[in-house]
Design a protein around this motif. Structure first.
Motif, PDB file in Angstrom:
ATOM      1  N   ASN A   6       0.827  -1.224   0.000  1.00  0.00           N
ATOM      2  CA  ASN A   6       0.000   0.000   0.000  1.00  0.00           C
ATOM      3  C   ASN A   6       0.854   1.264   0.000  1.00  0.00           C
ATOM      4  OD1 ASN A   6      -1.424  -2.107   2.184  1.00  0.00           O
ATOM      5  ND2 ASN A   6      -2.678  -1.427   0.447  1.00  0.00           N
ATOM      6  N   SER A   8       2.527   4.754  -0.979  1.00  0.00           N
ATOM      7  CA  SER A   8       2.356   6.013  -1.706  1.00  0.00           C
ATOM      8  C   SER A   8       3.696   6.723  -1.704  1.00  0.00           C
ATOM      9  CB  SER A   8       1.306   6.891  -1.031  1.00  0.00           C
ATOM     10  OG  SER A   8       0.058   6.255  -1.092  1.00  0.00           O
ATOM     11  N   SER A  10       6.068  10.254  -2.977  1.00  0.00           N
ATOM     12  CA  SER A  10       6.100  11.587  -3.547  1.00  0.00           C
ATOM     13  C   SER A  10       7.516  11.879  -4.020  1.00  0.00           C
ATOM     14  CB  SER A  10       5.664  12.626  -2.523  1.00  0.00           C
ATOM     15  OG  SER A  10       6.598  12.685  -1.481  1.00  0.00           O
ATOM     16  N   ARG A  15       2.932  14.229  -4.697  1.00  0.00           N
ATOM     17  CA  ARG A  15       2.596  12.820  -4.569  1.00  0.00           C
ATOM     18  C   ARG A  15       2.354  12.232  -5.963  1.00  0.00           C
ATOM     19  NH1 ARG A  15      -0.936   9.854  -0.064  1.00  0.00           N
ATOM     20  NH2 ARG A  15       0.101  11.396   1.229  1.00  0.00           N
ATOM     21  N   TYR A  18       0.062   6.255  -5.687  1.00  0.00           N
ATOM     22  CA  TYR A  18      -0.857   5.958  -4.592  1.00  0.00           C
ATOM     23  C   TYR A  18      -1.031   4.449  -4.444  1.00  0.00           C
ATOM     24  CZ  TYR A  18      -2.547  10.768  -4.771  1.00  0.00           C
ATOM     25  OH  TYR A  18      -2.640  12.127  -4.745  1.00  0.00           O
ATOM     26  N   ASP A  19      -0.961   4.001  -3.204  1.00  0.00           N
ATOM     27  CA  ASP A  19      -1.461   2.677  -2.877  1.00  0.00           C
ATOM     28  C   ASP A  19      -0.937   1.590  -3.822  1.00  0.00           C
ATOM     29  OD1 ASP A  19      -2.827   1.085  -1.195  1.00  0.00           O
ATOM     30  OD2 ASP A  19      -4.731   1.258  -2.271  1.00  0.00           O
ATOM     31  N   CYS A  54       5.224   8.204   1.565  1.00  0.00           N
ATOM     32  CA  CYS A  54       4.249   8.977   2.344  1.00  0.00           C
ATOM     33  C   CYS A  54       3.003   8.145   2.635  1.00  0.00           C
ATOM     34  CB  CYS A  54       3.924  10.307   1.647  1.00  0.00           C
ATOM     35  SG  CYS A  54       3.480  10.166  -0.066  1.00  0.00           S
ATOM     36  N   GLY A  55       3.176   6.864   2.647  1.00  0.00           N
ATOM     37  CA  GLY A  55       2.073   5.971   2.996  1.00  0.00           C
ATOM     38  C   GLY A  55       2.478   4.547   2.721  1.00  0.00           C
ATOM     39  N   ARG A 213       0.609   5.742 -13.765  1.00  0.00           N
ATOM     40  CA  ARG A 213       0.927   5.657 -12.342  1.00  0.00           C
ATOM     41  C   ARG A 213       0.234   4.514 -11.615  1.00  0.00           C
ATOM     42  NH1 ARG A 213       1.040  12.111 -10.899  1.00  0.00           N
ATOM     43  NH2 ARG A 213       2.574  12.648 -12.487  1.00  0.00           N
ATOM     44  N   LYS A 214      -0.112   3.503 -12.377  1.00  0.00           N
ATOM     45  CA  LYS A 214      -0.698   2.301 -11.765  1.00  0.00           C
ATOM     46  C   LYS A 214       0.067   1.082 -12.264  1.00  0.00           C
ATOM     47  CE  LYS A 214      -4.738   3.740  -9.838  1.00  0.00           C
ATOM     48  NZ  LYS A 214      -4.059   4.882  -9.182  1.00  0.00           N
TER      49      LYS A 214
END
Lengths: 252, 338
Positions: A6, A8, A10, A15, A18-19, A54-55, A213-214
């Motif tokens: 998961n 994230s 930047s 950022r 994500y995830d 950041c995650g 970005r996936k």
């Protein structure tokens, strides 16, 4: 195993990813491909501290990777960034010796073991004969192998390179990719970002395909071809043929 | 640096040559001046203990401190130049071009205004000024970004601001305006042992740290991402190196004023001779820098005898044309892009 959970990330305060969930299998050569701007570089830059977590978490051999100090990190994962902007007038040997930096104390004195590892790295990258020459005088291909030797001198189990074949001619490109394949054969975990789809399909054990970005796909090259995902993402046709028990790919 | 075999031997020979040059400069600087003293007299005076012929007094209390000040100045400025050029990856960086010199200069002038009778506070003020200039450059760059171009722009900005400050002080305080000229161009005239005691310690210590930091300095020249990948804390390393160069430049400015070109051209010459490996570049620049300042000062002392020309003027007269030559021969900055 190197695993993103998961995550994230930047870069430059923005950022970008994500995830993300992805895993790089131990002892395999994994290649990340995807169109420009898909976030490949940001994804792997989590491994050299250039992009910020950041995650989520990154787990390396059951350890929290992001809590490692820079030098500890550089003893686990060696990372060769894309295109080297400035080429210093130092000898190839000196360049390769920088790979030992994560192991040096305050006085930065090299021991016998360090020197042996530096020689070993230069041998693997086949640049021993250029040892005394200035990095600024080497041809593009040899220079890239010198940088690879520097990365090998870090003696890491995990080896990452961001587009290591950019701007190289066919022969040098093959030499570079052969080095990474050899390292995988020796049992190290190799992660590459490549632009050359055909080569990526050819040399990889595992393929990760990114777009917008996936992460769209993660699996073997054969599975990727079968699912037709390469053709879809890159809007190109991929032809496969086999000769002497080797599979070759051609894109148009 | 070309990759011939025996390059190491070549380097050792060149370093040896630099040591010899420094030694010869030392003897020349001892022997010549408004009074010429034979080399044998020089050696006698140096090792004869306290007894005082006129020559011995000249050698021991006038020439020796001045010569040491010159060597220290060359070592300090040149090493600071090597560090700054490496840290900013910019061929034009030097203590003067990025504002460290004018920061130190402004604060030394401030010390002259505030404590006109207390010379011993000047090294401290110089260091504080150099450090403040460095920090200001760093802060400016931090709020924009820490790229090399930004740092150089920030340096130029800070430098012009501080130079304006120097000129303001000069205008306001007419007392210091009288003896400020030699300070502004840089001069070793009348330097005594007590002037250089504190700077010598500062320069010595900073030089040792510079040698220790040579490998990280080399790595910075590979670019931030490569250096970071190798486990270096790039921001911290760059900051420490800037502090070291502030100490070096600040200490020199405190007693010699705004000596300029040594910090720019000596590292350049050494880069041409030895390549850009900081582990070799730092000691060589220090040796050559010491000789350069010493010889410029000697020329200043004898060229217009019985008058003295400030060291800084000679240095610029020699350094200026040389730098033009470097610019015309574009190869001069080939490895470091401005």
């Amino acid at each position: 195993m190197l695993e993103y959970r998961n995550v994230s990330l930047s870069s430059g305060g923005v950022r970008i990813l994500y995830d993300i969930n992805v895993a790089f299998k131990t002892g395999k050569l994994t290649t990340i491909i995807g169109p420009n701007g898909c976030g490949k570089t940001t994804l792997i830059q989590a491994l050299n501290g250039q992009s910020r977590l950041c995650g989520g978490e990154i787990i390396l051999d059951n350890e929290d990777f992001s809590s490692l100090k820079p030098k500890q990190r550089a003893r686990k994962v060696s990372f060769l960034p894309q295109v080297h902007m400035t080429i210093p007038a130092i000898s190839t040997h000196t360049l390769v010796s920088h790979g030992r930096f994560p192991y040096l104390g305050f006085a930065r004195k090299m021991g016998e073991e360090d020197k042996r590892i530096i020689r070993e790295a230069m041998k693997t990258a086949d640049i021993l004969e250029y040892e005394k020459e200035g990095v600024d005088t080497l041809s593009g291909g040899v220079r890239q192998r010198a940088f690879i030797a520097m990365q090998l001198a870090q003696s890491c189990e995990y080896i990452v390179a961001d587009e290591p074949t950019t701007y190289l001619d066919v022969k040098s490109r093959k030499q570079v990719l052969d080095i990474y394949s050899k390292l995988r054969n020796e049992g190290r975990t190799v992660v590459l970002v490549l632009h050359d789809i055909a080569k990526a399909l050819e040399i990889s054990d595992e393929l990760i395909i990114m777009k917008n970005r996936k992460i769209l796909f993660s699996g073997t090259p054969a599975e990727a071809i079968k699912a037709g995902i390469v053709e879809e993402v890159f809007e190109t046709e991929v032809k496969t043929f086999t000769e002497d028990n080797r599979i070759y790919y051609v894109t148009d | 640096m070309n990759g011939q075999k025996g390059i190491k031997n070549k380097k050792i020979i060149l370093i040896f040559a630099l040591v010899v040059i420094l030694g010869l400069s030392f003897i020349l600087a001892m022997a010549f001046g408004s009074v010429s003293i034979s080399p044998i007299e020089v050696i006698k005076a140096l090792f004869s203990g306290g007894e005082g012929s006129t020559e011995a007094t000249i050698i021991r209390s006038i020439r020796l401190p001045r010569i040491l000040a010159g060597i220290l100045g060359g070592v300090g400025l040149s090493t600071a130049g090597v560090i700054l050029q490496g840290v900013m990856n910019n061929a034009l960086a030097s203590p003067n071009t990025i504002g460290v010199g004018s920061g130190a200069g402004f604060f030394v002038m401030l010390a002259m205004v505030l404590f006109p009778r207390n010379v011993s506070v000047q090294p401290l003020f110089a260091f504080i000024g150099a450090l403040i200039a460095t920090l200001a450059i760093f802060a400016l760059a931090y709020f924009a970004d820490t790229s090399r171009i930004t740092i150089i722009l920030a340096g130029i900005t800070v430098s012009s601001f501080l130079t304006a400050g120097i000129n303001l002080l000069k205008t306001l305080d007419t007392d210091i305006a009288v003896n400020i000229n030699s300070f502004l161009v840089g001069s070793l005239s009348g330097v005594s042992f007590s002037d250089i005691r504190i700077p010598a310690v500062g320069i010595g210590a900073a030089f040792v740290f510079a040698v220790i930091m040579a490998r990280p300095l080399n790595m910075l020249e590979l670019g931030d991402e490569v250096a970071g990948s190798l486990g270096m804390r790039v921001g911290l390393t760059r900051f420490l190196l800037l502090v070291i160069s502030s100490v070096l430049a600040g200490c020199v400015v405190s007693y010699a004023g705004l000596l300029s070109f040594a910090g720019l051209i000596v590292p350049h010459i050494c880069r041409k001779l030895f390549g850009s490996d900081a582990r070799i570049l730092i000691p060589c620049s220090a040796l050559l820098g010491g000789s350069f300042v010493l010889l410029c000062d000697l020329i200043g002392r004898v060229a217009a005898s019985p008058y003295e020309l400030p060291t800084g003027i000679i240095m610029s007269f020699i350094g200026g044309p040389f730098f033009m030559y470097l610019i015309i021969r574009k190869k001069g900055g080939r490895r470091l892009n401005a």
